[in-house]
Design a protein around this motif. Structure first.
Motif, PDB file in Angstrom:
ATOM      1  N   UNK A  27       0.818  -1.204   0.000  1.00 46.53           N
ATOM      2  CA  UNK A  27       0.000   0.000   0.000  1.00 46.53           C
ATOM      3  C   UNK A  27       0.858   1.262   0.000  1.00 46.53           C
ATOM      4  N   UNK A  28       0.210   2.390  -0.215  1.00 42.32           N
ATOM      5  CA  UNK A  28       0.875   3.658   0.049  1.00 42.32           C
ATOM      6  C   UNK A  28       1.101   3.749   1.554  1.00 42.32           C
ATOM      7  N   UNK A  29       2.210   4.338   1.976  1.00 44.78           N
ATOM      8  CA  UNK A  29       2.489   4.360   3.416  1.00 44.78           C
ATOM      9  C   UNK A  29       1.565   5.291   4.182  1.00 44.78           C
ATOM     10  N   UNK A  30       1.374   4.959   5.442  1.00 40.26           N
ATOM     11  CA  UNK A  30       0.759   5.875   6.387  1.00 40.26           C
ATOM     12  C   UNK A  30       1.884   6.613   7.105  1.00 40.26           C
ATOM     13  N   UNK A  31       1.654   7.878   7.438  1.00 37.70           N
ATOM     14  CA  UNK A  31       2.679   8.675   8.102  1.00 37.70           C
ATOM     15  C   UNK A  31       2.218   9.034   9.505  1.00 37.70           C
ATOM     16  N   UNK A  32       3.059   8.735  10.503  1.00 34.98           N
ATOM     17  CA  UNK A  32       2.763   9.076  11.886  1.00 34.98           C
ATOM     18  C   UNK A  32       3.399  10.435  12.192  1.00 34.98           C
ATOM     19  N   UNK A  33       2.570  11.410  12.520  1.00 32.35           N
ATOM     20  CA  UNK A  33       3.059  12.745  12.803  1.00 32.35           C
ATOM     21  C   UNK A  33       3.512  12.852  14.261  1.00 32.35           C
TER      22      UNK A  33
ATOM     23  N   UNK B  38       5.323  18.496  24.605  1.00 29.35           N
ATOM     24  CA  UNK B  38       5.361  19.755  23.868  1.00 29.35           C
ATOM     25  C   UNK B  38       6.660  19.924  23.088  1.00 29.35           C
ATOM     26  N   UNK B  39       7.449  18.873  22.958  1.00 30.99           N
ATOM     27  CA  UNK B  39       8.754  18.972  22.308  1.00 30.99           C
ATOM     28  C   UNK B  39       8.641  19.232  20.820  1.00 30.99           C
ATOM     29  N   UNK B  40       9.762  19.618  20.227  1.00 35.59           N
ATOM     30  CA  UNK B  40       9.867  19.736  18.780  1.00 35.59           C
ATOM     31  C   UNK B  40      10.606  18.508  18.253  1.00 35.59           C
ATOM     32  N   UNK B  41      10.473  18.281  16.963  1.00 42.44           N
ATOM     33  CA  UNK B  41      11.143  17.140  16.342  1.00 42.44           C
ATOM     34  C   UNK B  41      10.633  16.946  14.936  1.00 42.44           C
ATOM     35  N   UNK B  42      11.159  15.951  14.233  1.00 42.58           N
ATOM     36  CA  UNK B  42      10.730  15.708  12.857  1.00 42.58           C
ATOM     37  C   UNK B  42       9.273  15.264  12.802  1.00 42.58           C
ATOM     38  N   UNK B  43       8.595  15.649  11.728  1.00 42.83           N
ATOM     39  CA  UNK B  43       7.231  15.195  11.488  1.00 42.83           C
ATOM     40  C   UNK B  43       7.025  15.147   9.979  1.00 42.83           C
ATOM     41  N   UNK B  44       6.707  13.989   9.417  1.00 37.04           N
ATOM     42  CA  UNK B  44       6.335  12.761  10.129  1.00 37.04           C
ATOM     43  C   UNK B  44       7.520  12.131  10.848  1.00 37.04           C
ATOM     44  N   UNK B  45       7.192  11.433  11.918  1.00 41.41           N
ATOM     45  CA  UNK B  45       8.199  10.732  12.703  1.00 41.41           C
ATOM     46  C   UNK B  45       8.600   9.436  12.001  1.00 41.41           C
ATOM     47  N   UNK B  46       7.620   8.744  11.453  1.00 43.10           N
ATOM     48  CA  UNK B  46       7.930   7.535  10.699  1.00 43.10           C
ATOM     49  C   UNK B  46       6.818   7.236   9.708  1.00 43.10           C
ATOM     50  N   UNK B  47       7.142   6.397   8.739  1.00 43.53           N
ATOM     51  CA  UNK B  47       6.172   5.922   7.745  1.00 43.53           C
ATOM     52  C   UNK B  47       6.034   4.413   7.894  1.00 43.53           C
ATOM     53  N   UNK B  48       4.837   3.920   7.604  1.00 41.71           N
ATOM     54  CA  UNK B  48       4.566   2.500   7.799  1.00 41.71           C
ATOM     55  C   UNK B  48       3.680   1.970   6.667  1.00 41.71           C
TER      56      UNK B  48
ATOM     57  N   UNK C 170       8.678  -0.352   7.935  1.00 42.31           N
ATOM     58  CA  UNK C 170       8.614   0.926   8.642  1.00 42.31           C
ATOM     59  C   UNK C 170       9.931   1.665   8.469  1.00 42.31           C
ATOM     60  N   UNK C 171       9.866   2.965   8.197  1.00 37.44           N
ATOM     61  CA  UNK C 171      11.045   3.817   8.076  1.00 37.44           C
ATOM     62  C   UNK C 171      10.942   4.958   9.077  1.00 37.44           C
ATOM     63  N   UNK C 172      11.988   5.154   9.874  1.00 38.30           N
ATOM     64  CA  UNK C 172      12.037   6.202  10.893  1.00 38.30           C
ATOM     65  C   UNK C 172      12.911   7.356  10.419  1.00 38.30           C
ATOM     66  N   UNK C 173      12.476   8.561  10.715  1.00 35.75           N
ATOM     67  CA  UNK C 173      13.266   9.745  10.407  1.00 35.75           C
ATOM     68  C   UNK C 173      14.475   9.836  11.333  1.00 35.75           C
ATOM     69  N   UNK C 174      15.544  10.520  10.908  1.00 38.36           N
ATOM     70  CA  UNK C 174      16.618  10.864  11.848  1.00 38.36           C
ATOM     71  C   UNK C 174      16.150  12.003  12.751  1.00 38.36           C
ATOM     72  N   UNK C 175      16.944  12.325  13.755  1.00 37.62           N
ATOM     73  CA  UNK C 175      16.617  13.456  14.614  1.00 37.62           C
ATOM     74  C   UNK C 175      16.207  13.033  16.007  1.00 37.62           C
ATOM     75  N   UNK C 176      15.628  14.005  16.746  1.00 38.58           N
ATOM     76  CA  UNK C 176      15.234  13.779  18.136  1.00 38.58           C
ATOM     77  C   UNK C 176      13.841  14.337  18.379  1.00 38.58           C
ATOM     78  N   UNK C 177      13.214  13.805  19.414  1.00 45.05           N
ATOM     79  CA  UNK C 177      11.927  14.298  19.895  1.00 45.05           C
ATOM     80  C   UNK C 177      12.191  14.927  21.260  1.00 45.05           C
ATOM     81  N   UNK C 178      12.632  16.173  21.249  1.00 46.02           N
ATOM     82  CA  UNK C 178      13.107  16.791  22.477  1.00 46.02           C
ATOM     83  C   UNK C 178      14.383  16.106  22.911  1.00 46.02           C
ATOM     84  N   UNK C 179      14.408  15.561  24.119  1.00 48.57           N
ATOM     85  CA  UNK C 179      15.581  14.839  24.617  1.00 48.57           C
ATOM     86  C   UNK C 179      15.586  13.377  24.182  1.00 48.57           C
ATOM     87  N   UNK C 180      14.480  12.916  23.652  1.00 46.94           N
ATOM     88  CA  UNK C 180      14.364  11.512  23.263  1.00 46.94           C
ATOM     89  C   UNK C 180      14.788  11.286  21.815  1.00 46.94           C
TER      90      UNK C 180
END
Length: 260
Positions: free
Chosen positions: A28-34, A46-56, A79-89
Motif C-alpha cells: 500500500x501507500x504508506x501511512x505517516x505518523x506525525x 510539547x517537544x519539537x522534532x521531525x514530522x512525520x516521525x515515521x512511515x509504515x 517501517x522507516x524512521x526519520x533521523x533526529x530527536x523528539x526533544x531529549x528523546x
C-alpha cells in the motif's frame, strides 16, 4: 537495501520516506505518523522534532504469496524512521500492546528485523502500575528481535544522525491498543539521547518499575528462526518458521518465561 538483505524487492525514497516496490512486490501507500499523533506518550509532549516521525506500510508481500498469507493470517510490515530527536528523546514510536486477535484469542507476538541503521526495541511485560520485566534490546542490520504475546513495546531509532528501517511479521488481524500506555504517560522507561549520541534511560515515575535490562539481540533457536536469512525469505523457504506469529498457541508453554 536489496533483495538479499530483505527478501523483497523494494526501496525507500529518501526524500519522502515512502516505499518503492519492485515488479513482483505489492504494497500500500504508506501511512505517516506525525509528531502530534504520538505526543501523549513522550517525556516532553510539547517537544519539537521531525514530522512525520515515521512511515509504515502494512501488507507488503510478493504477489504470488498473497493467497497463502491470507490463509495463514500473516502480515508483513515495513517501517522507516526519520533521523533526529523528539526533544531529549530519540525518534521512536509511541508504544502499544497488540489487541487480542479474534482468530486465535491471543495478543500476538511480533518478529522484527532491522534493515538499515541502528534500533532498540523496548518491551515491558505489562501496562499496569507494575510493568513487570522491562527489557531494551539493541540491534543492527540483519538482526532479529521477538516481542512475546501481550508485551507492550516501542521501537526506537538508536542513531539520531540517520534514518532507520525495519521489516516485521505481524498477525493479519492486528490492532494496536494505546490507552493503557497513554494513561501512564508513556513507557516505564524513557530513552534519552546523551551528549555523545548514546542512549540512556529515565524511569517514568507513574510506574513501580524494578529495573531495566539492556542487551543486544540474540538468536531464537527455540522458535526455529535462522539468525542469518531474512525473515521474509525464511517464510518463502518454510512458512512454519514464522507461522507462530499468528499461531502463538503453538508455543504456549514457552511464552511465560520468554524474553525478547
Amino acid at each position: 537495501m536489496n533483495r538479499a538483505e530483505t527478501g523483497l524487492d523494494l526501496a525507500i525514497d529518501a526524500a519522502t520516506m515512502g516505499f518503492r516496490y519492485g515488479v513482483d512486490v505489492r504494497g500500500p501507500k504508506p501511512e505517516f505518523r506525525t509528531l502530534d499523533a504520538i505526543r501523549p506518550s513522550l517525556l516532553d509532549p510539547m517537544c519539537t522534532g521531525p514530522s512525520p516521525v515515521y512511515s509504515i506500510a502494512m501488507d507488503v508481500r510478493r504477489a504470488e504469496d498473497e493467497v497463502d498469507l491470507n490463509v495463514r493470517c500473516l502480515l508483513f510490515g515495513v517501517v522507516a524512521y526519520a533521523p533526529g530527536r523528539l526533544g531529549r528523546e530519540p525518534v521512536r514510536s509511541q508504544g502499544h500492546v497488540h489487541a487480542i486477535a479474534p482468530h486465535s484469542g491471543w495478543s500476538p507476538p511480533e518478529l522484527f528485523e532491522i534493515w538499515e541503521g541502528r534500533a532498540i526495541v523496548y518491551a515491558q511485560e505489562f501496562t499496569t502500575d507494575d510493568p513487570g520485566r522491562c527489557i531494551a534490546v539493541a540491534a543492527g542490520p540483519g538482526e532479529k528481535i521477538v516481542v512475546p504475546p501481550g508485551w507492550a513495546h516501542a521501537v526506537i531509532n538508536a542513531d539520531s544522525r540517520r534514518r532507520m528501517v525495519f521489516g516485521a511479521w505481524c498477525d493479519r488481524q492486528y490492532a494496536f491498543e494505546y490507552k493503557s500506555m497513554r494513561a501512564h504517560g508513556g513507557p516505564a522507561y524513557f530513552p534519552i539521547v546523551a551528549a555523545d549520541g548514546t542512549i540512556g534511560w529515565i524511569a517514568n515515575d507513574r510506574y513501580r518499575a524494578a529495573g531495566l535490562k539492556q542487551r543486544t539481540s540474540r538468536s531464537y533457536p527455540e522458535l526455529g528462526l535462522d539468525p542469518i536469512a531474512p525473515i521474509y525469505a525464511q517464510y518463502r523457504k518454510s512458512s512454519q518458521t514464522v507461522e507462530w506469529v499468528a499461531q502463538p498457541q503453538r508455543f504456549a508453554e514457552l511464552w511465560p518465561r520468554f524474553e525478547p
